[in-house]
Design a protein around this motif. Structure first.
Motif, PDB file in Angstrom:
ATOM      1  N   GLN A  74     -35.176  -7.512 -12.164  1.00  0.00           N
ATOM      2  CA  GLN A  74     -34.985  -7.827 -10.758  1.00  0.00           C
ATOM      3  C   GLN A  74     -36.232  -7.485  -9.950  1.00  0.00           C
ATOM      4  OE1 GLN A  74     -32.505  -9.465  -9.449  1.00  0.00           O
ATOM      5  NE2 GLN A  74     -33.351  -9.360  -7.381  1.00  0.00           N
ATOM      6  N   ILE A  75     -36.879  -6.369 -10.268  1.00  0.00           N
ATOM      7  CA  ILE A  75     -38.131  -6.009  -9.601  1.00  0.00           C
ATOM      8  C   ILE A  75     -39.176  -7.089  -9.841  1.00  0.00           C
ATOM      9  CG2 ILE A  75     -40.051  -4.358  -9.558  1.00  0.00           C
ATOM     10  CD1 ILE A  75     -38.004  -2.170 -10.299  1.00  0.00           C
TER      11      ILE A  75
ATOM     12  N   PHE B  25     -41.642   4.197 -11.019  1.00  0.00           N
ATOM     13  CA  PHE B  25     -40.890   5.030 -10.077  1.00  0.00           C
ATOM     14  C   PHE B  25     -41.794   6.106  -9.472  1.00  0.00           C
ATOM     15  CE2 PHE B  25     -37.728   8.585  -9.414  1.00  0.00           C
ATOM     16  CZ  PHE B  25     -37.095   8.013  -8.316  1.00  0.00           C
ATOM     17  N   LEU B  26     -42.612   6.750 -10.289  1.00  0.00           N
ATOM     18  CA  LEU B  26     -43.547   7.751  -9.788  1.00  0.00           C
ATOM     19  C   LEU B  26     -44.545   7.118  -8.820  1.00  0.00           C
ATOM     20  CD1 LEU B  26     -44.864  10.516  -9.639  1.00  0.00           C
ATOM     21  CD2 LEU B  26     -46.073   9.993 -11.766  1.00  0.00           C
ATOM     22  N   ALA B  27     -45.044   5.939  -9.147  1.00  0.00           N
ATOM     23  CA  ALA B  27     -45.997   5.256  -8.265  1.00  0.00           C
ATOM     24  C   ALA B  27     -45.365   4.959  -6.910  1.00  0.00           C
ATOM     25  CB  ALA B  27     -46.483   3.965  -8.921  1.00  0.00           C
ATOM     26  N   VAL B  28     -44.098   4.593  -6.907  1.00  0.00           N
ATOM     27  CA  VAL B  28     -43.380   4.339  -5.651  1.00  0.00           C
ATOM     28  C   VAL B  28     -43.265   5.628  -4.843  1.00  0.00           C
ATOM     29  CG1 VAL B  28     -41.105   3.791  -4.687  1.00  0.00           C
ATOM     30  CG2 VAL B  28     -42.121   2.312  -6.430  1.00  0.00           C
TER      31      VAL B  28
ATOM     32  N   ARG C  54     -49.345  -4.691  -5.329  1.00  0.00           N
ATOM     33  CA  ARG C  54     -48.693  -4.417  -4.041  1.00  0.00           C
ATOM     34  C   ARG C  54     -47.279  -5.002  -4.003  1.00  0.00           C
ATOM     35  NH1 ARG C  54     -52.226  -6.514  -1.241  1.00  0.00           N
ATOM     36  NH2 ARG C  54     -51.275  -8.543  -0.857  1.00  0.00           N
ATOM     37  N   ARG C  55     -47.127  -6.229  -4.503  1.00  0.00           N
ATOM     38  CA  ARG C  55     -45.804  -6.851  -4.506  1.00  0.00           C
ATOM     39  C   ARG C  55     -44.850  -6.100  -5.433  1.00  0.00           C
ATOM     40  NH1 ARG C  55     -48.910 -11.383  -5.091  1.00  0.00           N
ATOM     41  NH2 ARG C  55     -48.159 -11.696  -7.225  1.00  0.00           N
ATOM     42  N   ILE C  56     -45.381  -5.641  -6.570  1.00  0.00           N
ATOM     43  CA  ILE C  56     -44.536  -4.872  -7.493  1.00  0.00           C
ATOM     44  C   ILE C  56     -44.054  -3.586  -6.825  1.00  0.00           C
ATOM     45  CG2 ILE C  56     -44.538  -3.525  -9.636  1.00  0.00           C
ATOM     46  CD1 ILE C  56     -46.454  -5.647 -10.805  1.00  0.00           C
ATOM     47  N   LEU C  57     -44.963  -2.871  -6.176  1.00  0.00           N
ATOM     48  CA  LEU C  57     -44.570  -1.622  -5.516  1.00  0.00           C
ATOM     49  C   LEU C  57     -43.568  -1.877  -4.403  1.00  0.00           C
ATOM     50  CD1 LEU C  57     -47.842   0.515  -5.274  1.00  0.00           C
ATOM     51  CD2 LEU C  57     -45.813   0.986  -6.644  1.00  0.00           C
ATOM     52  N   ASP C  58     -43.790  -2.918  -3.618  1.00  0.00           N
ATOM     53  CA  ASP C  58     -42.855  -3.228  -2.533  1.00  0.00           C
ATOM     54  C   ASP C  58     -41.469  -3.570  -3.083  1.00  0.00           C
ATOM     55  OD1 ASP C  58     -44.836  -2.811  -0.676  1.00  0.00           O
ATOM     56  OD2 ASP C  58     -45.273  -4.933  -0.348  1.00  0.00           O
TER      57      ASP C  58
ATOM     58  N   THR D 249     -39.852  -0.446  -4.551  1.00  0.00           N
ATOM     59  CA  THR D 249     -39.371   0.449  -3.499  1.00  0.00           C
ATOM     60  C   THR D 249     -37.968   0.044  -3.065  1.00  0.00           C
ATOM     61  OG1 THR D 249     -41.607   0.912  -2.684  1.00  0.00           O
ATOM     62  CG2 THR D 249     -39.787   1.310  -1.167  1.00  0.00           C
ATOM     63  N   GLU D 250     -37.754  -1.241  -2.843  1.00  0.00           N
ATOM     64  CA  GLU D 250     -36.434  -1.717  -2.436  1.00  0.00           C
ATOM     65  C   GLU D 250     -35.395  -1.475  -3.523  1.00  0.00           C
ATOM     66  OE1 GLU D 250     -36.182  -5.629  -0.771  1.00  0.00           O
ATOM     67  OE2 GLU D 250     -38.238  -5.563  -0.020  1.00  0.00           O
ATOM     68  N   GLU D 251     -35.745  -1.786  -4.751  1.00  0.00           N
ATOM     69  CA  GLU D 251     -34.786  -1.657  -5.839  1.00  0.00           C
ATOM     70  C   GLU D 251     -34.453  -0.201  -6.144  1.00  0.00           C
ATOM     71  OE1 GLU D 251     -33.029  -4.040  -7.640  1.00  0.00           O
ATOM     72  OE2 GLU D 251     -33.727  -5.255  -5.960  1.00  0.00           O
TER      73      GLU D 251
END
Length: 211
Positions: free
Chosen positions: A38-39, A61-64, A16-20, A23-25
């Motif tokens: 950075q992610i 990127f696809l998961a995001v 979850r933290r990786i996806l969040d 998403t920002e990056e």
């Protein structure tokens, strides 16, 4: 060591933290500009875990993207417009779409980034049609009810109608900076958003109205 232990104890939280963080990056720099290191720092983990869960930067990127569409669909499913008056239901659905874009600018930036890649990543998704088709089916039912009641015209291409609803809100917000520079006012300000929503709703219903 602390991050390693945290990752092992909470794999769902790590994903979850990786996806969040991703998403920002990705929303900020696109696929090319986002940095894996950075992610990882934002997610309080390491690059190895990103590759472990998502395979590659492109897989992440696809998961995001899939997560963004899934959240969009989940919110749409809360509308409960199946039994609503057809005219009111179109208003509700359209306004939801436009408000979603307004409140989730990262969605627009991510989709813009994917368009630069000609949807190369989304084409690999096994979930995309499941995330999009249900709301089109709901809109088709609304249009049919409006036609049976004699308030909507015949020969409505529902897929085109949904894309038009999406496009009306998407164009203004995805081009907000250039449009605002040209016309001299912020088209993404709250009052401008309200005015566009009213104008676009009137346009949609004028098209649907049986004459």
């Amino acid at each position: 060591m602390r991050n390693e232990t945290k990752t092992k104890r909470d794999p769902e939280g790590t994903r979850r933290r990786i996806l969040d963080a991703a998403t920002e990056e990705f929303a900020k720099g696109g696929l090319a500009g986002a940095r894996v290191d950075q992610i990882a720092r934002r997610a309080e983990t390491n690059e190895r875990m990103l590759y472990y869960y998502y395979g590659s930067k492109e897989g992440l990127f696809l998961a995001v993207l899939e997560k963004q569409y899934a959240e969009f669909r989940a919110a749409e499913e809360q509308l409960h417009i199946v039994e609503e008056d057809p005219v009111a239901a179109v208003r509700t659905l359209a306004r939801f779409v436009w408000d979603w874009y307004y409140r989730n600018p990262e969605f627009i930036r991510l989709v813009n980034s994917e368009n630069l890649h000609e949807a190369r990543h989304l084409k690999k998704s096994t979930q995309l049609h499941q995330l999009i088709n249900p709301v089109v089916n709901v809109l088709a039912d609304i249009v049919k009810r409006g036609q049976r009641q004699g308030v909507f015209r015949d020969n409505v291409d529902v897929s085109q109608l949904y894309l038009t609803i999406s496009a009306l809100g998407y164009y203004v917000l995805s081009n907000r900076y250039t449009i605002s520079a040209v016309i001299g006012r912020d088209v993404a300000a709250q009052d401008e958003h309200e005015r566009f929503a009213e104008l676009h709703t009137d346009m949609l219903l004028a098209y649907l109205e049986r004459r």
